[in-house]
Motif scaffolding. Structure first.
Motif, PDB file in Angstrom:
ATOM      1  N   SER A  59       0.815  -1.221   0.000  1.00  0.00           N
ATOM      2  CA  SER A  59       0.000   0.000   0.000  1.00  0.00           C
ATOM      3  C   SER A  59       0.849   1.272   0.000  1.00  0.00           C
ATOM      4  O   SER A  59       0.398   2.315  -0.469  1.00  0.00           O
ATOM      5  N   TRP A  60       2.073   1.206   0.503  1.00  0.00           N
ATOM      6  CA  TRP A  60       2.949   2.377   0.513  1.00  0.00           C
ATOM      7  C   TRP A  60       3.631   2.587  -0.826  1.00  0.00           C
ATOM      8  O   TRP A  60       4.189   3.646  -1.085  1.00  0.00           O
ATOM      9  N   PHE A  65       1.557   7.918  -2.650  1.00  0.00           N
ATOM     10  CA  PHE A  65       1.328   7.663  -1.228  1.00  0.00           C
ATOM     11  C   PHE A  65       2.185   8.560  -0.337  1.00  0.00           C
ATOM     12  O   PHE A  65       1.680   9.207   0.580  1.00  0.00           O
ATOM     13  N   TRP A  66       3.510   8.585  -0.576  1.00  0.00           N
ATOM     14  CA  TRP A  66       4.382   9.351   0.316  1.00  0.00           C
ATOM     15  C   TRP A  66       4.149  10.847   0.202  1.00  0.00           C
ATOM     16  O   TRP A  66       4.252  11.578   1.205  1.00  0.00           O
ATOM     17  N   ALA A  68       1.208  12.200  -0.340  1.00  0.00           N
ATOM     18  CA  ALA A  68      -0.009  12.390   0.453  1.00  0.00           C
ATOM     19  C   ALA A  68       0.294  12.307   1.949  1.00  0.00           C
ATOM     20  O   ALA A  68      -0.219  13.103   2.746  1.00  0.00           O
ATOM     21  N   TYR A  69       1.151  11.374   2.327  1.00  0.00           N
ATOM     22  CA  TYR A  69       1.504  11.234   3.744  1.00  0.00           C
ATOM     23  C   TYR A  69       2.143  12.519   4.268  1.00  0.00           C
ATOM     24  O   TYR A  69       1.737  13.066   5.284  1.00  0.00           O
ATOM     25  N   TRP A  75      -6.087  10.011   4.980  1.00  0.00           N
ATOM     26  CA  TRP A  75      -6.139   8.626   4.503  1.00  0.00           C
ATOM     27  C   TRP A  75      -4.753   7.993   4.478  1.00  0.00           C
ATOM     28  O   TRP A  75      -4.584   6.829   4.832  1.00  0.00           O
ATOM     29  N   ALA A  76      -3.746   8.784   4.088  1.00  0.00           N
ATOM     30  CA  ALA A  76      -2.376   8.270   4.011  1.00  0.00           C
ATOM     31  C   ALA A  76      -1.801   8.078   5.413  1.00  0.00           C
ATOM     32  O   ALA A  76      -1.112   7.079   5.670  1.00  0.00           O
ATOM     33  N   TYR A  80      -0.671   4.487   6.827  1.00  0.00           N
ATOM     34  CA  TYR A  80       0.680   4.332   7.350  1.00  0.00           C
ATOM     35  C   TYR A  80       0.643   3.695   8.742  1.00  0.00           C
ATOM     36  O   TYR A  80       1.340   2.712   9.004  1.00  0.00           O
TER      37      TYR A  80
END
Length: 97
Positions: A59-60, A65-66, A68-69, A75-76, A80
Protein backbone atom coordinates in the motif's frame (compact mmCIF):
# COMPACT_ATOMS: atom_id res chain seq x y z
CA UNK A 1 12.55 -1.38 10.01
CA UNK A 2 9.41 -0.48 8.12
CA UNK A 3 10.67 -0.67 4.54
CA UNK A 4 13.82 -1.22 2.49
CA UNK A 5 14.57 1.25 -0.30
CA UNK A 6 17.26 1.82 -2.91
CA UNK A 7 17.37 4.54 -5.51
CA UNK A 8 18.69 3.50 -8.94
CA UNK A 9 20.81 6.65 -9.15
CA UNK A 10 22.65 6.58 -5.83
CA UNK A 11 22.47 2.80 -5.28
CA UNK A 12 22.54 3.34 -1.51
CA UNK A 13 20.50 0.88 0.52
CA UNK A 14 18.23 2.69 2.98
CA UNK A 15 15.82 1.64 5.68
CA UNK A 16 12.59 3.45 6.39
CA UNK A 17 12.43 3.80 10.15
CA UNK A 18 10.20 5.56 12.65
CA UNK A 19 11.93 8.81 13.63
CA UNK A 20 12.77 9.85 17.16
CA UNK A 21 9.63 11.99 17.37
CA UNK A 22 7.65 8.77 16.79
CA UNK A 23 5.61 10.63 14.19
CA UNK A 24 7.51 10.79 10.91
CA UNK A 25 9.16 8.00 8.96
CA UNK A 26 12.70 8.65 7.78
CA UNK A 27 15.00 7.05 5.21
CA UNK A 28 18.37 6.28 6.78
CA UNK A 29 21.48 4.62 5.38
CA UNK A 30 21.29 0.89 6.11
CA UNK A 31 24.97 0.65 7.05
CA UNK A 32 24.23 2.62 10.22
CA UNK A 33 21.99 -0.11 11.64
CA UNK A 34 22.08 -3.73 12.67
CA UNK A 35 19.12 -5.89 11.69
CA UNK A 36 17.89 -7.78 14.77
CA UNK A 37 15.01 -9.73 13.23
CA UNK A 38 14.87 -11.80 10.07
CA UNK A 39 11.07 -11.72 9.95
CA UNK A 40 9.52 -10.38 6.71
CA UNK A 41 6.03 -8.92 7.27
CA UNK A 42 3.18 -10.48 5.32
CA UNK A 43 2.22 -7.14 3.73
CA UNK A 44 5.63 -6.60 2.14
CA UNK A 45 6.09 -6.88 -1.62
CA UNK A 46 8.92 -6.09 -4.00
CA UNK A 47 8.62 -3.07 -6.26
CA UNK A 48 11.08 -2.20 -8.98
CA UNK A 49 9.94 1.00 -10.57
CA UNK A 50 11.84 3.41 -12.74
CA UNK A 51 14.24 5.13 -10.42
CA UNK A 52 13.94 2.96 -7.31
CA UNK A 53 13.67 -0.50 -5.78
CA UNK A 54 11.65 -1.18 -2.66
CA UNK A 55 10.64 -3.93 -0.29
CA UNK A 56 7.83 -2.92 2.00
CA UNK A 57 4.07 -2.66 2.40
CA UNK A 58 2.34 -2.83 -0.96
CA UNK A 59 0.00 0.00 0.00
CA UNK A 60 2.95 2.38 0.51
CA UNK A 61 4.35 1.66 -2.94
CA UNK A 62 1.40 3.13 -4.81
CA UNK A 63 2.12 6.31 -6.73
CA UNK A 64 1.49 9.38 -4.61
CA UNK A 65 1.33 7.66 -1.23
CA UNK A 66 4.38 9.35 0.32
CA UNK A 67 3.45 12.75 -1.10
CA UNK A 68 -0.01 12.39 0.45
CA UNK A 69 1.50 11.23 3.74
CA UNK A 70 3.88 14.18 4.04
CA UNK A 71 1.13 16.56 2.90
CA UNK A 72 -0.79 15.39 5.96
CA UNK A 73 -3.64 13.70 4.13
CA UNK A 74 -5.64 11.72 6.67
CA UNK A 75 -6.14 8.63 4.50
CA UNK A 76 -2.38 8.27 4.01
CA UNK A 77 -1.60 8.88 7.69
CA UNK A 78 -4.19 6.27 8.72
CA UNK A 79 -2.89 3.74 6.19
CA UNK A 80 0.68 4.33 7.35
CA UNK A 81 -0.22 3.74 11.00
CA UNK A 82 -2.21 0.59 10.21
CA UNK A 83 0.78 -0.87 8.36
CA UNK A 84 3.22 0.10 11.13
CA UNK A 85 0.98 -1.52 13.75
CA UNK A 86 0.71 -4.67 11.61
CA UNK A 87 4.49 -4.89 11.09
CA UNK A 88 5.20 -4.48 14.82
CA UNK A 89 2.48 -6.95 15.84
CA UNK A 90 3.62 -9.61 13.36
CA UNK A 91 7.25 -9.20 14.41
CA UNK A 92 6.34 -9.63 18.09
CA UNK A 93 4.32 -12.75 17.29
CA UNK A 94 7.19 -14.21 15.25
CA UNK A 95 9.65 -13.51 18.06
CA UNK A 96 7.49 -15.33 20.60
CA UNK A 97 7.40 -18.58 18.58
Amino acid sequence: MLEIYMGHDDKILKYRLQSDDNMSPTLSHAELFEVTSDYIPSSWTVSNSSGWFGLGPKSWQKAGFWVAYFDGEEWARDLYQREVDKIIDEDRQAASV
